[in-house]
Scaffold this active site. Sequence first.
Site, PDB file in Angstrom:
ATOM      1  N   SER A  44       0.803  -1.226   0.000  1.00  0.00           N
ATOM      2  CA  SER A  44       0.000   0.000   0.000  1.00  0.00           C
ATOM      3  C   SER A  44       0.829   1.267   0.000  1.00  0.00           C
ATOM      4  CB  SER A  44      -0.933   0.002   1.215  1.00  0.00           C
ATOM      5  OG  SER A  44      -0.195  -0.190   2.419  1.00  0.00           O
ATOM      6  N   HIS A 250      -1.025   5.736   6.786  1.00  0.00           N
ATOM      7  CA  HIS A 250      -0.453   5.715   5.442  1.00  0.00           C
ATOM      8  C   HIS A 250      -0.114   7.133   4.995  1.00  0.00           C
ATOM      9  CE1 HIS A 250      -2.126   1.629   5.295  1.00  0.00           C
ATOM     10  NE2 HIS A 250      -1.271   1.416   4.301  1.00  0.00           N
TER      11      HIS A 250
END
Length: 268
Positions: A44, A250
């Site tokens: 990711s 993230h």
Amino acid sequence: MRRSRITAYVASLLLAVGGALTGAAAAQASPTAAVTGYVALGDSYSSGVGADSYISSSGDCLRSTKSYPYLWAAAHSPSSFAFTACSGARTGDVLANQLAPLNSSTGLVSISIGGNDAGFADVMTTCVLQSDSGCLSRIATAKAYVDSTLPGQLDTVYSTISAKAPAAHVVVLGYPRFYKLGATCLGLSDTKRAAINGAADYLDSAIAKRAADHGFTFGDVRTTFTGHELCSGSAWLHSLNLLNITESYHPTAAGHSGGYLPVFTGAA
């Protein structure tokens, strides 16, 4: 006559030196010059989870047009660009699902992998929901995995990349530290924040060693993310987001353009 010979000698020497320097410059430029096709692999942190602007055809892989691979390809126009990085990917997923675009004409490969194998999501969940001691215990388990199992998994991935794309320059991207320490910040305790940062360092060190042993370049993003961690007031990382849990912890779009892209560009 003597002066003429000296002049000729000096001229030939300068020409030879110039040729050598030109050759050296060409050798140094060869990785960039050799780039024909670019393949972006990984998890990711490479697909761009957290950066928004997701490519609809990428489905659950959540590949973003604001991710560092997409931004690099847009700026450098490689002859081909294959973007197979996928949210949630582990080393086994890279081997099973991402390597098809690699071939003898691949000139550049990027990859971030290993965080999910080491239990990144479970570490963060444990540290958010449990006590300091529970957090430290889960991190100790993750470090043991990084010591015992992850190196072999990375070796398999890196060796397979080299076999499928023998001419490629491979850049392995690491992970940032998550927290600015010593700052007033709601959420996790200082003990947990320091331990999570230490775990990121531990993982990066292991990945960097395996990359070096395979002749790959390691891209250390901890430098560019310094001053932009969570609790810094200018974070390039999402904190815990219960409305969109996938994007938690993230990089944001700014994290890709300001944190990952410069490191990758410098290493490529």
